[in-house]
Design an enzyme around this catalytic site. Structure first.
Site, PDB file in Angstrom:
ATOM      1  CB  SER A  37      -0.905   3.259  -2.062  1.00  0.00           C
ATOM      2  OG  SER A  37      -0.908   4.297  -3.174  1.00  0.00           O
ATOM      3  CE  LYS A  38      -5.476  -3.400  -4.346  1.00  0.00           C
ATOM      4  NZ  LYS A  38      -6.577  -4.034  -3.658  1.00  0.00           N
ATOM      5  NE  ARG A  39      -5.739   6.884  -5.495  1.00  0.00           N
ATOM      6  CZ  ARG A  39      -6.518   7.443  -5.642  1.00  0.00           C
ATOM      7  NH1 ARG A  39      -7.239   8.247  -4.557  1.00  0.00           N
ATOM      8  NH2 ARG A  39      -6.498   8.625  -6.519  1.00  0.00           N
TER       9      ARG A  39
END
Length: 500
Positions: free
Chosen positions: A256-258
């Site tokens: 994920s982006k995070r």
RNA sequence: GGCGCGUUCGUCUAGUGGCUUAGGACGCUGCCCUCUCAAGGCAGAGACCACGGGUUCGAAUCCCGUACGCGCUACCA
């Protein structure tokens, strides 16, 4: 069937960028198709109007093309089974769903979102094993349906899943898989805005586009029974399914982006080579069964097969990507790297090089360097860099005279007796005519001998004087590249600037 | 919660019943090379093959259970 040339598709929804997980899916589809002399198709799954993102499709295509994954049919290039944007195929889905309704395999549902909400809450309160639609609208009479339809009541169309059936299918990477139809919901096929859901659209399109193998992420495995049911209801032959393992964050959650960069364009911007990215991502979930780790795409095409795809998720490990980038970069010829370096010089920004740390790079941006000069730098630095950008950041002294001198190196190598030694050396160098490596080396040796000191006492301060730092190519290579005048100039500057 | 899928060094993986005292790669450590830094070479640490039961003369490999992780569970894809 087996001898048939496969047709596969990459079917992303246009969320704004190409996710590296998507790239891996696209790549496996591509490799599979090319390996078997088949077709690779791009289809855009833009059936969610709420998620519309301006420019997303263009962006996606740009990333795909940058990676070199050329498709044979797609929204921008057309093909015999187009259009390749689902939003342009609405009528097709409606016609097909009519068929299903006529045969009782799908039905109109007029339930309001509110009733659905309540139903769900009720089921949750009762702690029912699974929340499902209750087939309420299946019991509507023909007349009631007509009345609603004519009255303009909002409706959706649902899949009529028969209870108490086993739904079975085979997956190339996971083998035999079984579901109870009781666990499969009466999925919405057509939404109240007239758009199809993914489940309907992907089945209809895959059939119409003659897709032979559905190669997609594991997140689709759970909804495959719905798709299988649809194929059976339509009386269509099922494609071969292959569900790919997920790409993971370092903590093993879904990538994920995070937790870092996920977009292909991010990696591109960071200076990763497409060859490295492709090579790396190909190995995340597949290998040829041998120890080979370095691949060009042609070799991947040749070796790829679905039955060697792994079942478990793979962590996206940046360290290994860095290594592969260095490997691919080193394999390139100096001439191939030249235009890349020039582009890097031209595009140099504070962000890309942290100019604050290296103020001398400020001067580079608008300067022109001879190809011949740059080629020499490339040759000297090639095995010391992992990214093209590092030609600048690791050897800024080839592009501009040092403005400051590495502190630790000054402390270690610049002694009170150093200045006179360098003065002597400078004078020795001044006498040379068009010196090459050997001439510099001889002159330095002669100076050392004359002073009765070790060569190291000269080499290290000299390196510091001309480069400002203590690491880099062989000293004599640096001298040759910089040229005699520049070397002498830098020695003089150092003698002025370095105080101990 | 339900359903599904998965589980070999920190990470990517080889392994498809005996060739395995589990192999390779990245990363890490040391040595060699050497004017430095790399590259390269060599060596090393690092996996009781999630756990527990079976099956078998023999299991990382086959079966069952458990645990853990992940995915799905929307008029999102």
């Amino acid at each position: 069937m087996i001898s048939e040339k496969p047709r596969v598709r990459f079917a992303p929804s246009p969320t704004g960028y190409l996710h590296v997980g998507g790239l891996r899916t696209a790549l496996y589809n591509y490799l599979f198709a090319k390996n078997r002399d088949g077709k690779f198709i791009l289809r855009i799954e833009d059936t969610d109007r709420n998620r519309f993102v301006e420019g997303a499709v263009e962006n996606l295509i740009a990333s795909l093309k940058w990676c070199g994954l050329e498709y044979d049919e797609g929204p921008d290039i057309g093909g015999t089974y187009g259009p390749y944007m689902q939003s342009q195929r609405l009528e097709i889905y409606k016609e097909h769903v009519k068929e299903l309704i006529a045969e009782g395999k799908a039905y109109y549902c007029f339930c309001t979102p509110e009733r659905l909400d309540e139903l769900r809450k009720e089921q949750q309160a009762k702690k029912l094993p699974q929340a499902k639609y209750d087939k309420h609208c299946l019991r509507l009479s023909k007349a009631e349906i007509e009345e609603n339809l004519n009255g303009g009541v909002d409706y959706v169309v649902r899949l009529n899943v028969e209870p108490d059936k086993k739904i079975v299918f085979d997956d190339v990477v996971r083998g035999h898989i079984e579901f109870e139809s009781n666990n499969v919901d009466d999925q919405v096929l057509i939404k109240s805005d007239g758009y199809p859901t993914y489940h309907l659209a992907n089945v209809v399109d895959d059939h119409l586009m003659k897709i032979t193998h559905v190669i997609r992420g594991e997140e689709w495995l759970s909804s495959t029974p719905k798709h299988v049911l649809l194929y059976d209801f339509f009386g269509w032959e099922r494609p071969v399914f292959a569900h790919l393992p997920l790409l993971l964050n370092p903590d093993r959650s879904k990538l994920s982006k995070r937790q870092g960069d996920v977009a292909v364009e991010d990696y591109r911007a960071k200076g990763f080579l497409k060859e490295a990215l492709i090579n790396f991502v190909a190995l995340l979930g597949w290998n040829a069964g041998d120890d080979k780790e370095f691949y060009y795409i042609d070799e991947l095409i040749e070796k790829f097969s679905l039955d060697r795809v792994n079942k478990s998720g793979a962590v996206f490990d940046l360290e290994k990507l860095n290594w592969l980038n260095a490997e691919h970069l080193r394999k390139k010829t100096d001439e191939e790297i030249l235009p890349m370096l020039k582009k890097e010089i031209h595009n140099i920004t504070e962000e890309s090089t942290d100019i604050n740390q290296q103020p001398e790079l400020q001067l580079i941006k608008n300067r022109n360097f001879d190809d011949e000069y740059l080629l020499k730098i490339i040759s000297a630095m090639k095995e010391r860099v992992s990214f093209v950008r590092e030609y600048l950041t690791k050897s800024p002294y080839f592009f501009a005279a040092p403005e400051k001198y590495e502190e630790a190196a000054v402390l270690k190598n610049w002694k009170p007796e150093t200045p006179p030694v360098l003065q002597k050396l400078r004078d020795e160098f001044s006498a040379l005519q068009n010196p090459g490596k050997e001439e510099y080396e001889n002159a330095l040796a002669k100076t050392a001998e004359g002073l009765n000191i070790g060569k190291g006492k000269i080499i290290h301060p000299l390196r510091l004087s001309v480069s400002g730092i203590s690491t880099g190519p062989g000293l004599y290579d640096i001298l040759v590249i910089l040229g005699k005048d520049e070397v002498i100039k830098r020695i003089n500057t150092a003698l002025e600037k370095i105080k101990v």
